[in-house]
Enzyme design. Structure first.
Site, short mmCIF file in Angstrom:
data_model
loop_
_atom_site.label_atom_id
_atom_site.label_comp_id
_atom_site.label_asym_id
_atom_site.label_seq_id
_atom_site.Cartn_x
_atom_site.Cartn_y
_atom_site.Cartn_z
N HIS A 93 -76.33 61.12 7.46
CA HIS A 93 -75.22 60.84 6.55
C HIS A 93 -75.72 60.49 5.14
O HIS A 93 -74.99 60.68 4.17
CB HIS A 93 -74.33 59.71 7.10
CG HIS A 93 -73.44 60.16 8.21
ND1 HIS A 93 -72.26 59.54 8.52
CD2 HIS A 93 -73.56 61.19 9.09
CE1 HIS A 93 -71.69 60.16 9.54
NE2 HIS A 93 -72.47 61.16 9.91
N HIS A 284 -76.88 66.15 18.10
CA HIS A 284 -76.07 65.62 19.20
C HIS A 284 -76.77 65.69 20.55
O HIS A 284 -76.17 65.40 21.58
CB HIS A 284 -74.71 66.32 19.21
CG HIS A 284 -73.84 65.91 18.06
ND1 HIS A 284 -72.59 66.38 17.82
CD2 HIS A 284 -74.08 65.01 17.06
CE1 HIS A 284 -72.09 65.81 16.73
NE2 HIS A 284 -72.97 64.99 16.24
FE1 HEB Z 1 -72.89 63.89 14.56
C1 HEB Z 1 -72.62 60.89 16.22
C2 HEB Z 1 -69.49 64.11 14.41
C3 HEB Z 1 -73.16 66.85 12.85
C4 HEB Z 1 -76.33 63.53 14.51
N1 HEB Z 1 -71.38 62.74 15.17
C5 HEB Z 1 -71.47 61.52 15.78
C6 HEB Z 1 -70.18 60.97 15.93
C7 HEB Z 1 -69.29 61.88 15.46
C8 HEB Z 1 -70.05 62.99 15.00
C9 HEB Z 1 -67.80 61.77 15.46
C10 HEB Z 1 -69.89 59.64 16.53
C11 HEB Z 1 -70.02 58.45 15.59
C12 HEB Z 1 -69.76 57.21 16.42
O1 HEB Z 1 -70.69 56.41 16.57
O2 HEB Z 1 -68.64 57.06 16.88
N2 HEB Z 1 -71.58 65.24 13.78
C13 HEB Z 1 -70.23 65.15 13.86
C14 HEB Z 1 -69.66 66.31 13.26
C15 HEB Z 1 -70.68 67.08 12.82
C16 HEB Z 1 -71.90 66.39 13.15
C17 HEB Z 1 -68.19 66.59 13.16
C18 HEB Z 1 -70.60 68.41 12.10
C19 HEB Z 1 -70.13 69.44 12.96
N3 HEB Z 1 -74.45 64.96 13.80
C20 HEB Z 1 -74.34 66.12 13.10
C21 HEB Z 1 -75.64 66.50 12.63
C22 HEB Z 1 -76.52 65.57 13.07
C23 HEB Z 1 -75.75 64.62 13.83
C24 HEB Z 1 -75.91 67.72 11.78
C25 HEB Z 1 -77.99 65.47 12.85
C26 HEB Z 1 -78.80 66.45 12.66
N4 HEB Z 1 -74.22 62.46 15.25
C27 HEB Z 1 -75.59 62.58 15.22
C28 HEB Z 1 -76.16 61.53 16.01
C29 HEB Z 1 -75.09 60.77 16.51
C30 HEB Z 1 -73.90 61.39 16.00
C31 HEB Z 1 -77.64 61.31 16.26
C32 HEB Z 1 -75.18 59.57 17.47
C33 HEB Z 1 -75.04 58.26 16.76
C34 HEB Z 1 -75.31 57.11 17.67
O3 HEB Z 1 -75.89 57.27 18.75
O4 HEB Z 1 -74.91 55.99 17.31
#
Ligand code: HEB
Length: 748
Positions: A93, A284
């Protein structure tokens, strides 16, 4: 206090009361040109972050970070005893706000510490992640910035869970105030998207409409989500989200429509389909989502939270408010049975099961496997198991035909997924750092990547002062009007943008696609300048090994220097050492984002119904890291140098075009001239002598803003004064030199 009351407007203390911004909301604001100055930065003037980073014990901090991953704190217990997922999300982020369209956003300044990012709805619980990290930051102090630390921690999290990374580079100095330059959208409500999708629709069938299984028909009542266009430069589908709505576009659980939003938003981050899919699959593979109960249990975000919470927000009154009771996104998903190990289980489950729409305990749309397999361990209760679950945006990777092809291949070839994921992750974290010469630390990958905008190394002795004098003579002896050397040098250097430190004169990419074709660069004129410089170069360069050589990039800048010396009668500094990139080293699509739509420095283009022309000049000045006085001096000088892109005389308020003088300011502020617009949009103007009615000058909005805007006029007055000719020339040359060298991280 009701939200509609603004106590600040009634506060009878310094800075309180109704401000200019309240009275004249459309007034041109210069605030972004005076950010991150010494006044806000607590470090000593001499503080040199790269030097401090070089003294960091890199192995020691990585050890501390690895230990932190499993050092669960009672005030914010780790899911499954490991903070890895949380820290990856924090890093992602932080970096993921980057947009290739304007180069702004990204993790390069540690902005996640400040509003609005610290309080974005998508950043819930990252206040806790950063506080978990504070003891490490405190221990290493100035040797590592928050900006570097937030990203390094994500890298270490991956490594600690068995996912070797592609590398890491430090070198991101911290800022100490919110960056006001980034356009995050025009909406005034969190998660709104009424402004960003207000204009323009693609033709019918833009994104197709899909269904996952028979129960979930396409959403005919929401045709927009298959065809809407996200306005530039935005990279998110909603105000306050990093990318897309996890529940599907506008909360509608349609995986195929979700894929469309993902493709657009990740594309704005400069990621292609493979990189995008790899990032989501890889990300993921780890961690969980948090939605133990309805979101109305959650208090205000950090910036609106009570003082005693000390920067924490989203206090949660459900149960213990943490651990198993955590509410972050309001979704409740754990993707794999080993959420703190690098495995291929995310894809295995994605394809093994059919998916059924369900609701999280917080009432959000998510998907559960149609199976009796309860194979997912609970994050806190060893006796509890769950069925596999996915987000709508996860299913996009299976039900979009292009993503499907890619992810099915990785299902069979996990090594390919690892390679693509770790490369894309490295790009994600480093995309806004600029050239390799800024990268620091022991883990910089050797492989050179195209998105770095690579430059060949200097492989010859640099030109010395005698060579420089000789070359300047040669340049001026060509048949080219010196003004054209000014234009070419400016065209090359002014592509720089401070946000991601791309562009600039180095590489001589001005001679390559796409820059050579940009309208603003006036191709036919530019080509004649370049061929004249190439002749000078051929004459100068020796073919003997180790012999004298000059790059075209150096010559382009030197051409500007020579012309400016002639025009000003003063010496202009020059720093050699640029090299020429090849077309293969230049990603055309990626460089297209650097093309100016409007460039007031060259009186190119006009504004639109949302952005007045004069606001574009402030935007570009910010990209060039200029102050308001530097902006002013450059405009005034470029006009008398006759440097408009097409040679037009707008703003060329001088009897001696091509000579550097303060005439622009003198004539702009001359009371004998009366200005009137010549078009309905008030883009162009005519200046007539008040008495005789005789036409004297023509001007654009960019020219006249320096007489209209009180602060810009105040600077213009300094330069228009009888004692200012010399100061003006010196200031112009200094600002010019700054722009020519913005990309010279190799000599800074
Ligand atoms: Fe992520 C977690 C959505 C892309 C790495 N994710 C997460 C959550 C959500 C999301 C709703 C839960 C938060 C809480 O704690 O409740 N993603 C999402 C979307 C997209 C994404 C709608 C576009 C399609 N991711 C992404 C990327 C990466 C990531 C590109 C890197 C390379 N995530 C992640 C991790 C986690 C999440 C390692 C777990 C955290 C903890 O364990 O605390």
């Amino acid at each position: 206090m009701a939200a509609s009351e603004c106590p600040v407007k009634k506060a009878n203390v310094g800075g309180g009361g109704t401000r200019n911004r309240d009275w004249w909301p459309n007034d041109l604001r210069l605030n972004i040109l005076r950010q991150h100055t010494g006044v806000t930065n607590p470090q000593n003037k001499e503080f040199d972050y790269p030097a401090a980073f070089k003294s960091l014990d890199f192995d020691a901090i990585k050890k501390d970070l690895t230990a932190l991953m499993t050092d669960s704190q009672d005030w914010w217990p780790a899911d499954h005893g490991h903070y890895g997922g949380l820290f990856i999300r924090m890093a992602w982020h932080s970096a993921g706000t980057y947009r290739v369209t304007d180069g702004r956003g990204g993790g390069g300044e540690g902005q996640q510490r400040f509003a609005p990012l610290n309080s974005w709805p998508d950043n819930v619980s990252l206040d806790k992640a950063r506080r978990l990290l504070w003891p490490v930051k405190q221990k290493y102090g100035n040797k590592i910035s928050w900006a570097d630390l937030l990203l390094l921690t994500g890298n270490v999290a991956l490594e600690s869970m068995g996912c070797p990374t592609f590398g890491f580079a430090g070198g991101r100095a911290d800022t100490y105030e919110a960056d006001e330059s980034v356009y995050w959208g025009g909406e005034t409500t969190w998660l709104g998207n009424d402004v960003r999708y207000a204009d323009g629709r693609e033709g019918p069938g833009g994104g197709g409409s899909g269904t996952v299984d028979g129960d979930e028909g396409p959403k005919k009542d929401h045709p927009d989500i298959h065809s809407r266009n996200l306005e530039e430069p935005l990279g998110a589908a909603h105000m306050g989200l990093i990318y897309v709505n996890p529940e599907g576009p506008d909360g509608i659980p349609d995986p195929v429509a979700s894929a469309r939003d993902i493709r657009t938003t990740f594309g704005r981050m400069a990621m292609n389909d493979e990189e995008t899919a790899a990032l989501i699959v890889g990300g993921h593979t780890f961690g969980k989502t948090h939605g133990a109960a309805p979101s109305d249990n959650v208090g205000p975000e950090p910036n609106a939270a009570p003082l005693h919470q000390q920067g924490f927000g989203w206090s949660n009154k459900h149960g213990s408010g943490k651990g198993p009771d955590t509410i972050t996104s309001g979704l409740e998903v754990i993707w794999t049975s080993e959420p703190h190990k690098w495995t291929n289980k995310y894809l295995e489950y994605l394809y093994k099961y059919e998916w059924e729409l369900t609701k999280s305990p917080a009432g959000a749309n998510q998907w559960v496997a149609k199976t009796d397999d309860e194979i997912i361990p609970d994050a806190f209760d060893k006796n509890k198991k769950h069925k596999p679950r996915m987000l709508t945006s996860d299913l996009a990777l299976r039900f979009d035909p292009v993503y499907e092809k890619i992810t099915r291949r990785w299902l069979e070839h996990p090594d390919e997924l690892h390679d693509t994921f770790t490369r894309a992750w490295f790009k994600l974290l480093h995309r806004d750092m600029g050239p390799r010469s800024r990268w620091l630390g022991p883990e910089i990958p050797k492989e050179v990547l195209l998105w770095e905008d690579p430059l060949p190394p200097v492989d010859h002795p640099l030109i010395n002062d005698t060579d420089i004098t000789e070359l300047k003579k040669e340049i001026l002896a060509t048949n080219v009007d010196p003004t054209n050397f000014v234009r070419a040098a400016w065209a090359a250097a002014s592509t720089f943008r401070g946000g991601d430190k791309r562009g600039g004169a180095n590489g001589a990419r001005i001679r390559l696609d796409p820059q050579i074709k940009w309208r603003v660069n006036n191709a036919s004129e530019l080509k004649s300048v370049l061929s004249a410089l190439e002749n000078v170069q051929q004459k100068f360069n020796s073919s003997a090994p180790g012999g004298k050589k000059v790059s075209l990039a150096d010559l382009i800048v030197l051409g500007g220097v020579a012309a400016l010396e002639k025009a000003s009668g003063l010496p202009v500094p020059f720093t050699p050492g640029r090299t020429d990139a090849s077309q293969e080293q230049t990603d055309i699509q990626s460089f297209d984002h650097l093309e100016p739509v409007v460039d007031g420095f060259r009186n190119y283009g006009v504004g639109n119904n949302r952005v007045r022309t004069e606001a574009f000049i402030v935007d570009r000045a910010h990209q060039l890291t200029l102050s308001a006085p530097q902006l002013t001096t450059l405009i005034g000088g470029l006009r008398t140098l006759n440097a408009n892109w097409d040679g037009s005389s707008y703003g060329v308020f001088t009897k001696q075009p091509g000579k550097l003088s303060n005439d622009f300011f003198v004539n702009l502020l001359d009371m004998s001239t009366e200005w009137t617009p010549t078009d309905g949009a008030e883009e162009f103007f005519e200046g007539k002598d008040r008495k005789s009615g005789q036409k004297k000058w023509t001007a654009t909005r960019t020219d006249l803003i320096f007489g209209h805007h009180p602060e810009l006029r105040a600077v213009a007055e300094v330069y228009a004064s009888a004692d200012a000719e010399e100061k003006f020339k010196k200031d112009f040359i200094a600002a010019w030199d700054k722009v020519m060298n913005l990309d010279r991280f190799d000599v800074k």
